[in-house]
Motif scaffolding. Structure first.
Motif, PDB file in Angstrom:
ATOM      1  N   ALA A 177      -4.086  -2.368   6.657  1.00 32.56           N
ATOM      2  CA  ALA A 177      -2.971  -2.959   5.904  1.00 32.56           C
ATOM      3  C   ALA A 177      -1.959  -3.556   6.874  1.00 32.56           C
ATOM      4  O   ALA A 177      -1.476  -4.678   6.678  1.00 32.56           O
ATOM      5  N   TYR A 178      -1.647  -2.829   7.930  1.00 30.81           N
ATOM      6  CA  TYR A 178      -0.703  -3.331   8.937  1.00 30.81           C
ATOM      7  C   TYR A 178      -1.228  -4.620   9.577  1.00 30.81           C
ATOM      8  O   TYR A 178      -0.492  -5.596   9.703  1.00 30.81           O
ATOM      9  N   SER A 235       0.520   5.246   0.718  1.00 28.22           N
ATOM     10  CA  SER A 235      -0.389   6.195   1.354  1.00 28.22           C
ATOM     11  C   SER A 235       0.041   7.628   1.073  1.00 28.22           C
ATOM     12  O   SER A 235       1.217   7.978   1.242  1.00 28.22           O
ATOM     13  N   VAL A 257       3.402  -1.111   4.029  1.00 25.92           N
ATOM     14  CA  VAL A 257       2.831   0.219   3.813  1.00 25.92           C
ATOM     15  C   VAL A 257       3.970   1.190   3.520  1.00 25.92           C
ATOM     16  O   VAL A 257       4.954   1.239   4.252  1.00 25.92           O
ATOM     17  N   ILE A 274      -4.509   2.380   6.637  1.00 31.92           N
ATOM     18  CA  ILE A 274      -3.129   2.126   7.080  1.00 31.92           C
ATOM     19  C   ILE A 274      -3.137   1.058   8.170  1.00 31.92           C
ATOM     20  O   ILE A 274      -2.361   0.095   8.125  1.00 31.92           O
ATOM     21  N   LEU A 290       6.349  -0.189   8.110  1.00 35.67           N
ATOM     22  CA  LEU A 290       5.841   0.974   7.391  1.00 35.67           C
ATOM     23  C   LEU A 290       7.084   1.724   6.939  1.00 35.67           C
ATOM     24  O   LEU A 290       7.899   2.126   7.761  1.00 35.67           O
ATOM     25  N   VAL A 301       0.849  -1.191   0.000  1.00 38.09           N
ATOM     26  CA  VAL A 301       0.000   0.000   0.000  1.00 38.09           C
ATOM     27  C   VAL A 301       0.885   1.241   0.000  1.00 38.09           C
ATOM     28  O   VAL A 301       1.858   1.313   0.752  1.00 38.09           O
TER      29      VAL A 301
END
Length: 181
Positions: free
Chosen positions: A119-120, A105, A126, A116, A157, A103
């Motif tokens: 997805a995590y 963002s 991310v 977010i 992330l 993803v």
């Protein structure tokens, strides 16, 4: 069969001619073009704002664009495949997230924050496009070791400041996806 990377792009919805989206237009167009150039599939919410801009650029550069639409919405004209989920905004996002390999963002309000976090929780990498404002920047204030949302350290992330950095991270992810497929 060859595995193609599915890249979800999340961020602000709304009028592309108004802030904060207006100033993000060049970045969004470059991201869409990058996704198409690499023959990755773009997945998003299929509506306006960031979704519209990245869809337009991907489609205009020969890319495949899948939009996961809420309720009875038709989506923007740049969708190759509009998927009418019949679900509300949040639930349709979770269907999209189940179908992505990563993803990206860009900015965003509460819907982006939920995506977010989703997805995590699904262990989807991310990529936070920094200096795009909204929840993309705000969530960095709570990261553990500057890359995790909790102590389980489910997935990183990654923070990027340019489309080139984003592309490099996505290529890393693509190699891992192909190896594990």
């Amino acid at each position: 069969m060859v595995k193609i990377l599915n890249v979800g792009v999340i961020g602000y919805s709304g009028d592309i001619y108004k802030e904060p989206i207006k100033s993000l237009t060049p970045i969004c167009l470059d991201i869409g073009k990058c996704i198409a150039k690499n023959n990755w599939v773009l997945l998003n919410g299929g509506r306006d704002g960031v979704m519209y801009l990245v869809s337009k650029a991907a489609k205009n550069n020969g890319g495949l664009v899948v939009g996961f639409l809420p309720w009875g919405e038709e989506g923007n004209e740049y969708l190759t495949l509009p998927i009418k989920t019949g679900l509300d905004f949040n639930m349709r996002s979770f269907i999209m997230l189940k179908n992505v390999d990563a993803v990206v963002s860009i900015g965003g309000e509460i819907g982006t924050a939920i995506e977010i976090l989703g997805a995590y929780s699904y262990k989807k990498p991310v990529i936070l496009f920094r200096k795009s404002s909204g929840w993309t920047d705000n969530i960095t204030k709570v990261l553990i070791e500057e890359k995790y949302l909790d102590n389980r350290k489910l997935v990183e992330l990654r923070q990027v400041y340019s489309v080139d950095e984003m592309e490099a991270v996505l290529k890393e992810i693509e190699q891992g996806v192909k190896k594990n497929w």
